[in-house]
Motif scaffolding. Sequence first.
Motif, PDB file in Angstrom:
ATOM      1  N   THR A  24       0.858  -1.176   0.000  1.00 10.74           N
ATOM      2  CA  THR A  24       0.000   0.000   0.000  1.00 10.74           C
ATOM      3  C   THR A  24       0.896   1.227   0.000  1.00 10.74           C
ATOM      4  OG1 THR A  24      -0.183   0.015   2.410  1.00 10.74           O
ATOM      5  CG2 THR A  24      -1.916  -1.122   1.200  1.00 10.74           C
ATOM      6  N   PHE A  25       0.447   2.260  -0.694  1.00 11.05           N
ATOM      7  CA  PHE A  25       1.227   3.481  -0.820  1.00 11.05           C
ATOM      8  C   PHE A  25       0.408   4.663  -0.332  1.00 11.05           C
ATOM      9  CE2 PHE A  25       2.899   0.535  -3.914  1.00 11.05           C
ATOM     10  CZ  PHE A  25       4.270   0.703  -3.799  1.00 11.05           C
ATOM     11  N   SER A  26       1.074   5.574   0.354  1.00  8.11           N
ATOM     12  CA  SER A  26       0.433   6.796   0.818  1.00  8.11           C
ATOM     13  C   SER A  26       1.457   7.927   0.755  1.00  8.11           C
ATOM     14  CB  SER A  26      -0.085   6.619   2.249  1.00  8.11           C
ATOM     15  OG  SER A  26       0.986   6.323   3.122  1.00  8.11           O
ATOM     16  N   VAL A  27       0.977   9.138   0.967  1.00  9.00           N
ATOM     17  CA  VAL A  27       1.864  10.309   0.990  1.00  9.00           C
ATOM     18  C   VAL A  27       1.789  10.926   2.374  1.00  9.00           C
ATOM     19  CG1 VAL A  27       2.310  12.588   0.026  1.00  9.00           C
ATOM     20  CG2 VAL A  27       1.583  10.740  -1.473  1.00  9.00           C
ATOM     21  N   LYS A  28       2.921  11.085   3.007  1.00  6.13           N
ATOM     22  CA  LYS A  28       3.031  11.745   4.304  1.00  6.13           C
ATOM     23  C   LYS A  28       4.049  12.865   4.169  1.00  6.13           C
ATOM     24  CE  LYS A  28       0.971   8.377   6.780  1.00  6.13           C
ATOM     25  NZ  LYS A  28      -0.352   8.254   6.966  1.00  6.13           N
ATOM     26  N   LYS A  42      12.736  -7.092  -2.440  1.00  7.07           N
ATOM     27  CA  LYS A  42      12.987  -5.825  -3.127  1.00  7.07           C
ATOM     28  C   LYS A  42      12.515  -5.907  -4.587  1.00  7.07           C
ATOM     29  CE  LYS A  42      16.524  -2.358  -3.943  1.00  7.07           C
ATOM     30  NZ  LYS A  42      17.911  -1.968  -3.748  1.00  7.07           N
ATOM     31  N   LYS A  43      12.711  -7.057  -5.198  1.00  3.06           N
ATOM     32  CA  LYS A  43      12.286  -7.259  -6.584  1.00  3.06           C
ATOM     33  C   LYS A  43      10.775  -7.083  -6.720  1.00  3.06           C
ATOM     34  CE  LYS A  43      12.544 -10.652 -10.313  1.00  3.06           C
ATOM     35  NZ  LYS A  43      13.031 -11.965 -10.714  1.00  3.06           N
ATOM     36  N   GLU A  44      10.014  -7.642  -5.775  1.00  3.39           N
ATOM     37  CA  GLU A  44       8.553  -7.496  -5.796  1.00  3.39           C
ATOM     38  C   GLU A  44       8.143  -6.040  -5.601  1.00  3.39           C
ATOM     39  OE1 GLU A  44       7.040 -11.740  -3.924  1.00  3.39           O
ATOM     40  OE2 GLU A  44       7.783 -10.186  -2.563  1.00  3.39           O
ATOM     41  N   LEU A  45       8.828  -5.352  -4.722  1.00  2.00           N
ATOM     42  CA  LEU A  45       8.530  -3.937  -4.486  1.00  2.00           C
ATOM     43  C   LEU A  45       8.801  -3.101  -5.725  1.00  2.00           C
ATOM     44  CD1 LEU A  45       7.785  -1.554  -2.667  1.00  2.00           C
ATOM     45  CD2 LEU A  45      10.178  -1.495  -1.943  1.00  2.00           C
ATOM     46  N   LEU A  46       9.938  -3.317  -6.359  1.00  2.00           N
ATOM     47  CA  LEU A  46      10.278  -2.556  -7.563  1.00  2.00           C
ATOM     48  C   LEU A  46       9.287  -2.852  -8.687  1.00  2.00           C
ATOM     49  CD1 LEU A  46      14.166  -2.835  -7.512  1.00  2.00           C
ATOM     50  CD2 LEU A  46      12.752  -0.886  -6.834  1.00  2.00           C
ATOM     51  N   HIS A  47       8.834  -4.087  -8.777  1.00  2.00           N
ATOM     52  CA  HIS A  47       7.831  -4.443  -9.777  1.00  2.00           C
ATOM     53  C   HIS A  47       6.516  -3.694  -9.508  1.00  2.00           C
ATOM     54  CE1 HIS A  47       5.675  -6.806 -12.721  1.00  2.00           C
ATOM     55  NE2 HIS A  47       4.766  -7.103 -11.792  1.00  2.00           N
ATOM     56  N   LEU A  52       2.591   0.481 -10.843  1.00  2.00           N
ATOM     57  CA  LEU A  52       1.705   1.520 -10.315  1.00  2.00           C
ATOM     58  C   LEU A  52       2.229   2.942 -10.537  1.00  2.00           C
ATOM     59  CD1 LEU A  52       0.858  -0.228  -6.938  1.00  2.00           C
ATOM     60  CD2 LEU A  52      -0.617  -0.041  -8.941  1.00  2.00           C
ATOM     61  N   ARG A  53       3.300   3.088 -11.288  1.00  2.00           N
ATOM     62  CA  ARG A  53       3.960   4.390 -11.451  1.00  2.00           C
ATOM     63  C   ARG A  53       2.997   5.538 -11.798  1.00  2.00           C
ATOM     64  NH1 ARG A  53       9.039   5.950 -11.522  1.00  2.00           N
ATOM     65  NH2 ARG A  53       9.756   3.807 -11.474  1.00  2.00           N
ATOM     66  N   GLU A  58       0.284  10.456  -9.598  1.00  2.00           N
ATOM     67  CA  GLU A  58      -0.949  11.175  -9.260  1.00  2.00           C
ATOM     68  C   GLU A  58      -1.078  11.362  -7.762  1.00  2.00           C
ATOM     69  OE1 GLU A  58      -5.094   9.997 -10.433  1.00  2.00           O
ATOM     70  OE2 GLU A  58      -4.014   9.521 -12.293  1.00  2.00           O
ATOM     71  N   LEU A  59      -0.798  10.310  -7.012  1.00  2.00           N
ATOM     72  CA  LEU A  59      -0.897  10.352  -5.561  1.00  2.00           C
ATOM     73  C   LEU A  59       0.042  11.405  -4.983  1.00  2.00           C
ATOM     74  CD1 LEU A  59      -2.222   8.909  -3.118  1.00  2.00           C
ATOM     75  CD2 LEU A  59      -0.283   7.354  -3.120  1.00  2.00           C
TER      76      LEU A  59
END
Length: 64
Positions: A24-28, A42-47, A52-53, A58-59
């Motif tokens: 999950t991604f958020s902006v703080k 790390k590979k899964e995160l980079l994927h 979702l780029r 946008e976020l």
Amino acid sequence: MNQIQDSELGLILLRSNSRAVRFTFSVKEGQLVATIPLHATKKELLHAVEKLRPRLRELLELGA
């Protein structure tokens, strides 16, 4: 793995959570924060970031 640097999105802070089952991604405070499962690589995160780029861009714009 506390943070990763992305050329377009900047510094992404990483928070691991034992109850998380997906990324999950958020902006703080104008910075992208990713909550990740403990077993994530790390590979899964980079994927996920690549996939979702456009939404992450946008976020960041909305959160800034």
